[in-house]
Design an enzyme around this catalytic site. Sequence first.
Site, PDB file in Angstrom:
ATOM      1  N   LYS A  54       5.869  -5.280   9.414  1.00 34.74           N
ATOM      2  CA  LYS A  54       4.908  -4.215   9.246  1.00 34.74           C
ATOM      3  C   LYS A  54       4.049  -4.436   7.994  1.00 34.74           C
ATOM      4  O   LYS A  54       2.997  -3.848   7.839  1.00 34.74           O
ATOM      5  CB  LYS A  54       5.644  -2.865   9.066  1.00 34.74           C
ATOM      6  CG  LYS A  54       6.578  -2.508  10.175  1.00 34.74           C
ATOM      7  CD  LYS A  54       7.399  -1.267   9.750  1.00 34.74           C
ATOM      8  CE  LYS A  54       8.458  -1.022  10.821  1.00 34.74           C
ATOM      9  NZ  LYS A  54       9.475  -0.084  10.341  1.00 34.74           N
ATOM     10  N   GLU A 110       0.028 -12.349   6.587  1.00 34.12           N
ATOM     11  CA  GLU A 110       1.331 -11.933   6.061  1.00 34.12           C
ATOM     12  C   GLU A 110       1.152 -11.177   4.756  1.00 34.12           C
ATOM     13  O   GLU A 110       0.133 -11.321   4.081  1.00 34.12           O
ATOM     14  CB  GLU A 110       2.192 -13.207   5.872  1.00 34.12           C
ATOM     15  CG  GLU A 110       3.573 -13.012   5.301  1.00 34.12           C
ATOM     16  CD  GLU A 110       4.501 -12.131   6.128  1.00 34.12           C
ATOM     17  OE1 GLU A 110       4.151 -10.952   6.348  1.00 34.12           O
ATOM     18  OE2 GLU A 110       5.591 -12.598   6.500  1.00 34.12           O
ATOM     19  N   ASP A 111       2.134 -10.355   4.409  1.00 38.30           N
ATOM     20  CA  ASP A 111       2.026  -9.592   3.160  1.00 38.30           C
ATOM     21  C   ASP A 111       2.384 -10.432   1.942  1.00 38.30           C
ATOM     22  O   ASP A 111       1.669 -10.450   0.945  1.00 38.30           O
ATOM     23  CB  ASP A 111       2.889  -8.315   3.210  1.00 38.30           C
ATOM     24  CG  ASP A 111       4.354  -8.570   3.591  1.00 38.30           C
ATOM     25  OD1 ASP A 111       4.723  -9.728   3.887  1.00 38.30           O
ATOM     26  OD2 ASP A 111       5.130  -7.604   3.600  1.00 38.30           O
ATOM     27  N   ASP A 114       7.695 -15.563   0.081  1.00 37.85           N
ATOM     28  CA  ASP A 114       8.718 -15.592  -0.962  1.00 37.85           C
ATOM     29  C   ASP A 114       9.452 -16.933  -0.828  1.00 37.85           C
ATOM     30  O   ASP A 114       8.946 -17.963  -1.268  1.00 37.85           O
ATOM     31  CB  ASP A 114       9.602 -14.361  -0.713  1.00 37.85           C
ATOM     32  CG  ASP A 114      10.701 -14.147  -1.727  1.00 37.85           C
ATOM     33  OD1 ASP A 114      10.972 -15.039  -2.520  1.00 37.85           O
ATOM     34  OD2 ASP A 114      11.305 -13.063  -1.720  1.00 37.85           O
ATOM     35  N   PHE A 164      10.144  -7.833  -8.025  1.00 38.82           N
ATOM     36  CA  PHE A 164      10.061  -7.105  -6.762  1.00 38.82           C
ATOM     37  C   PHE A 164       8.842  -6.191  -6.758  1.00 38.82           C
ATOM     38  O   PHE A 164       8.744  -5.262  -7.560  1.00 38.82           O
ATOM     39  CB  PHE A 164      11.337  -6.302  -6.491  1.00 38.82           C
ATOM     40  CG  PHE A 164      11.420  -5.900  -5.062  1.00 38.82           C
ATOM     41  CD1 PHE A 164      11.868  -6.796  -4.102  1.00 38.82           C
ATOM     42  CD2 PHE A 164      10.976  -4.651  -4.640  1.00 38.82           C
ATOM     43  CE1 PHE A 164      11.906  -6.458  -2.755  1.00 38.82           C
ATOM     44  CE2 PHE A 164      11.008  -4.301  -3.298  1.00 38.82           C
ATOM     45  CZ  PHE A 164      11.471  -5.205  -2.359  1.00 38.82           C
ATOM     46  N   ARG A 177       4.856   1.780   1.010  1.00 42.19           N
ATOM     47  CA  ARG A 177       3.809   1.004   1.710  1.00 42.19           C
ATOM     48  C   ARG A 177       2.437   1.635   1.522  1.00 42.19           C
ATOM     49  O   ARG A 177       1.417   0.960   1.592  1.00 42.19           O
ATOM     50  CB  ARG A 177       4.111   0.928   3.213  1.00 42.19           C
ATOM     51  CG  ARG A 177       5.341   0.115   3.575  1.00 42.19           C
ATOM     52  CD  ARG A 177       5.344  -0.158   5.077  1.00 42.19           C
ATOM     53  NE  ARG A 177       6.642  -0.529   5.591  1.00 42.19           N
ATOM     54  CZ  ARG A 177       7.138  -1.770   5.590  1.00 42.19           C
ATOM     55  NH1 ARG A 177       6.432  -2.749   5.075  1.00 42.19           N
ATOM     56  NH2 ARG A 177       8.330  -2.024   6.095  1.00 42.19           N
TER      57      ARG A 177
HETATM   58  P1  IMP Z   1      10.694 -15.094   2.980  1.00 40.47           P
HETATM   59  O1  IMP Z   1       9.410 -15.761   2.540  1.00 40.47           O
HETATM   60  O2  IMP Z   1      11.256 -15.636   4.255  1.00 40.47           O
HETATM   61  O3  IMP Z   1      11.707 -15.058   1.866  1.00 40.47           O
HETATM   62  O4  IMP Z   1      10.434 -13.574   3.328  1.00 40.47           O
HETATM   63  C1  IMP Z   1       9.311 -12.922   2.949  1.00 40.47           C
HETATM   64  C2  IMP Z   1       9.488 -11.459   3.314  1.00 40.47           C
HETATM   65  O5  IMP Z   1      10.387 -10.843   2.396  1.00 40.47           O
HETATM   66  C3  IMP Z   1       8.175 -10.735   3.180  1.00 40.47           C
HETATM   67  O6  IMP Z   1       7.447 -10.717   4.387  1.00 40.47           O
HETATM   68  C4  IMP Z   1       8.615  -9.359   2.736  1.00 40.47           C
HETATM   69  O7  IMP Z   1       8.904  -8.564   3.868  1.00 40.47           O
HETATM   70  C5  IMP Z   1       9.894  -9.590   1.972  1.00 40.47           C
HETATM   71  N1  IMP Z   1       9.658  -9.653   0.503  1.00 40.47           N
HETATM   72  C6  IMP Z   1       9.767 -10.732  -0.296  1.00 40.47           C
HETATM   73  N2  IMP Z   1       9.490 -10.418  -1.580  1.00 40.47           N
HETATM   74  C7  IMP Z   1       9.171  -9.098  -1.596  1.00 40.47           C
HETATM   75  C8  IMP Z   1       8.765  -8.175  -2.635  1.00 40.47           C
HETATM   76  O8  IMP Z   1       8.636  -8.489  -3.835  1.00 40.47           O
HETATM   77  N3  IMP Z   1       8.518  -6.904  -2.226  1.00 40.47           N
HETATM   78  C9  IMP Z   1       8.643  -6.495  -0.936  1.00 40.47           C
HETATM   79  N4  IMP Z   1       9.004  -7.314   0.057  1.00 40.47           N
HETATM   80  C10 IMP Z   1       9.279  -8.615  -0.257  1.00 40.47           C
HETATM   81 MG    MG Z   2       7.086  -9.359   5.974  1.00 35.69          MG
END
Ligand code: IMP
Ligand code: MG
Length: 192
Positions: A54, A110-111, A114, A164, A177
């Site tokens: 989302k 994507e948002d 990470d 975070f 959000r």
């Molecule tokens: P990754 O890159 O597979 O570790 O996952 C990324 C996802 O983790 C993102 O799409 C977010 O949903 C969540 N995420 C990672 N860091 C944060 C943060 O600092 N705040 C909120 N969500 C995060």
């Molecule tokens: Mg996400």
Amino acid sequence: MEAIQTPSNVTEFTDPSLEVLFSAEQIRERIRELGRTITSDYQGKELVLVGVLKGSCIFMADLMREIDLPLTIDFMSVSSYKDGTVSTGDVEILKDLSNPIRGKHVLVIEDIVDTGLTLTRLLEILGSRGADSIRLASFLDKPEPRIKKELVIDYTGFVVPNRFVVGYGLDAAGRYRNLPFIAVLTSAETKT
Ligand code: IMP
Ligand code: MG
């Protein structure tokens, strides 16, 4: 109408555990720039924006209005299998695209990236479907925890430190959000 009360009577926008990183005005300006770049990069191409639900919803809504091209949109929802709090890189598709992407130019929205595990797997899945090109636009890039170092983010809004962050679509346990800015959630950090 009665205002929604939180126990301490602070609103979502003035929560004292929020440290603003990027203001609504800074975000607007950056998205305008991204929109201009994408508009020039995709001239004459059939562009499909694929939002990853989302978290990307607000970024996508703002970005698409800065792209001056004919385009269509679609959405996917995936859940990462977590081993405790660590992403394992396996993803389950909770909602797939509504339309085929064969012959289209796909820009995944994507948002935040990470570790990069979720996106890497998602791009692999989409990569087998005959699109003419697949690129990635992520509002935020948090490079420090990156495991998939080879993951390329073609369009990045802002680079953030390894903290975070919430707001502008990003959540902490489903909340925040709706913040029009990006903030560090300091209470989330002290808890862990
Ligand atoms: P990754 O890159 O597979 O570790 O996952 C990324 C996802 O983790 C993102 O799409 C977010 O949903 C969540 N995420 C990672 N860091 C944060 C943060 O600092 N705040 C909120 N969500 C995060
Ligand atoms: Mg996400």
